[in-house]
Write an enzyme that holds these catalytic residues in place. Sequence first.
Site, PDB file in Angstrom:
ATOM      1  N   THR A 135       1.892  72.271  47.725  1.00 38.59           N
ATOM      2  CA  THR A 135       2.846  71.680  47.986  1.00 38.59           C
ATOM      3  C   THR A 135       3.147  71.572  49.648  1.00 38.59           C
ATOM      4  O   THR A 135       3.738  70.526  49.970  1.00 38.59           O
ATOM      5  CB  THR A 135       3.913  72.522  47.319  1.00 38.59           C
ATOM      6  OG1 THR A 135       3.735  72.738  46.034  1.00 38.59           O
ATOM      7  CG2 THR A 135       5.383  72.303  47.549  1.00 38.59           C
ATOM      8  N   THR A 184       1.063  83.778  61.010  1.00 41.24           N
ATOM      9  CA  THR A 184       0.068  84.925  60.756  1.00 41.24           C
ATOM     10  C   THR A 184      -0.845  84.345  59.566  1.00 41.24           C
ATOM     11  O   THR A 184      -0.245  84.107  58.512  1.00 41.24           O
ATOM     12  CB  THR A 184       0.231  86.177  60.710  1.00 41.24           C
ATOM     13  OG1 THR A 184       1.152  86.481  61.758  1.00 41.24           O
ATOM     14  CG2 THR A 184      -0.853  87.056  60.779  1.00 41.24           C
ATOM     15  N   CYS A 239       8.367  72.365  34.632  1.00 47.84           N
ATOM     16  CA  CYS A 239       9.140  72.790  35.840  1.00 47.84           C
ATOM     17  C   CYS A 239       9.201  74.373  36.169  1.00 47.84           C
ATOM     18  O   CYS A 239       8.632  75.221  35.175  1.00 47.84           O
ATOM     19  CB  CYS A 239      10.331  72.380  36.081  1.00 47.84           C
ATOM     20  SG  CYS A 239      11.619  72.818  34.876  1.00 47.84           S
ATOM     21  N   ALA A 284      -5.966  76.196  46.236  1.00 54.98           N
ATOM     22  CA  ALA A 284      -7.107  77.335  45.814  1.00 54.98           C
ATOM     23  C   ALA A 284      -7.084  77.779  44.393  1.00 54.98           C
ATOM     24  O   ALA A 284      -7.702  77.751  43.332  1.00 54.98           O
ATOM     25  CB  ALA A 284      -6.858  78.885  46.643  1.00 54.98           C
ATOM     26  N   ASN A 325      -2.709  65.052  37.510  1.00 59.52           N
ATOM     27  CA  ASN A 325      -2.415  66.401  37.109  1.00 59.52           C
ATOM     28  C   ASN A 325      -2.040  66.659  35.519  1.00 59.52           C
ATOM     29  O   ASN A 325      -2.124  67.500  34.842  1.00 59.52           O
ATOM     30  CB  ASN A 325      -1.507  67.403  37.618  1.00 59.52           C
ATOM     31  CG  ASN A 325      -0.294  66.876  38.222  1.00 59.52           C
ATOM     32  OD1 ASN A 325      -0.265  65.657  38.644  1.00 59.52           O
ATOM     33  ND2 ASN A 325       0.953  67.436  37.700  1.00 59.52           N
TER      34      ASN A 325
HETATM   35  N1  PLP Z   1      -0.628  68.525  43.455  1.00 61.06           N
HETATM   36  C1  PLP Z   1      -1.053  68.499  42.349  1.00 61.06           C
HETATM   37  C2  PLP Z   1      -1.865  67.277  41.953  1.00 61.06           C
HETATM   38  C3  PLP Z   1      -0.812  69.503  41.446  1.00 61.06           C
HETATM   39  O1  PLP Z   1      -1.460  69.613  40.391  1.00 61.06           O
HETATM   40  C4  PLP Z   1      -0.149  70.672  42.126  1.00 61.06           C
HETATM   41  C5  PLP Z   1       0.040  71.923  41.166  1.00 61.06           C
HETATM   42  O2  PLP Z   1       0.263  71.729  40.098  1.00 61.06           O
HETATM   43  C6  PLP Z   1       0.479  70.723  43.501  1.00 61.06           C
HETATM   44  C7  PLP Z   1       0.057  69.540  44.230  1.00 61.06           C
HETATM   45  C8  PLP Z   1       1.155  71.677  44.048  1.00 61.06           C
HETATM   46  O3  PLP Z   1       0.255  72.666  44.420  1.00 61.06           O
HETATM   47  P1  PLP Z   1       0.635  74.453  44.618  1.00 61.06           P
HETATM   48  O4  PLP Z   1       0.953  74.838  43.467  1.00 61.06           O
HETATM   49  O5  PLP Z   1      -0.480  74.788  45.297  1.00 61.06           O
HETATM   50  O6  PLP Z   1       1.764  74.126  45.697  1.00 61.06           O
END
Ligand code: PLP
Length: 359
Positions: A51, A220, A308, A183, A132
């Site tokens: 994100t 940090t 969500c 990660a 996703n």
């Molecule tokens: N982008 C995609 C395609 C994702 O599947 C996800 C998490 O589900 C994210 C971004 C967000 O990643 P994070 O949960 O590490 O913020």
Amino acid sequence: MLPLLRSAWANPSSGHAGGRAARAAIDASRDRLAAVLGCEPRELIFTSGGTESDNLALRGTVQRWGAERGRHIVISAIEHEAVLATAMVMAECGEATLSVVECDGSGVVDPEAVAAAVRDDTVLVSVMLANNEIGTVQDLATISAAVRRRNARTLVHTDAVQALGRMPVNVADLGVDLLSLSAHKFYGPKGSGLLYARWGTHLRPQAEGGGQERGRRSGTENVPGIVGLATAAHLVESDRTIEIDRLTRMRDQLETLVLAGAPNVRIAGLAANRLPNIATLLVDGASIDALLTALDLAGVEVSGGSACSSGAVRESHVIVAIGENPRTTAMLRCSLGRMTTANEVTQAAARIVTAIKFP
Ligand code: PLP
């Protein structure tokens, strides 16, 4: 990660021996990740996850280059909320203008349609490498080339959060300027990620402060998180080919068994290039809430489109983008991974068929 959490916890910005050891751990991780992605270590910015990386790519680009190059951004209709909501909020606040490119019924975005949406004032294009919810893979190399032909100054970002370990992810081959990873999508720790930013792709930082990460992301560093990110990336990359093969066989087996047992099921993105670990079932005439409850009781952990933060199932924008009606068709996402066995797949398929047939 454990030694770094237990004893080697000095601040990497400190000049003493402990600090230098922490800095060395970050440097080694950056080198390892650069080798995985085929880039230079200095092109990697450590973040708190997908994100934040997506936000930094979108907001950082428009804020840095908007006045010079324009504030128009182009995204696809099936982006993760980290891109979609960011772009929409930026548009709502008058920080950017937005064009959204649709996909076809298989969840594939046409590179020419992306290029056609690019204008003289387009500062950024963001199209995810792998989705996703339905696992479809986009042809980023062709998209990047088509975008550059249309406007050589437009930067290309891809959210590759779902892709690492499940397909090759090399920034030069993809032709992108910016790429996000997280990660926890490849068995690393939650709350750790990175943004690749091609050298010279300046971004306006979203966090000002101590100037860490060459001033691109102050704060940090999360040293154990960074080490976990690099180690996990290295591990998933080292047996990627074998794992892709194993996952593909199990996913195909799952789909074959479910299709044979339940006639009202279709597979999302079947005609497209898909990740090997995601089987998304489109169940006609079923309620997603009832299916998820039945499967949870049966010990099968699957999800309905995108969940969500409250854990509730929200209507997926992806199911709509591929032309399905979420009121009459339920979308059930089954994900496989390193720990999944063939026996589990057979059992899961049987329980999924039962849940669909006897709601
Ligand atoms: N982008 C995609 C395609 C994702 O599947 C996800 C998490 O589900 C994210 C971004 C967000 O990643 P994070 O949960 O590490 O913020």
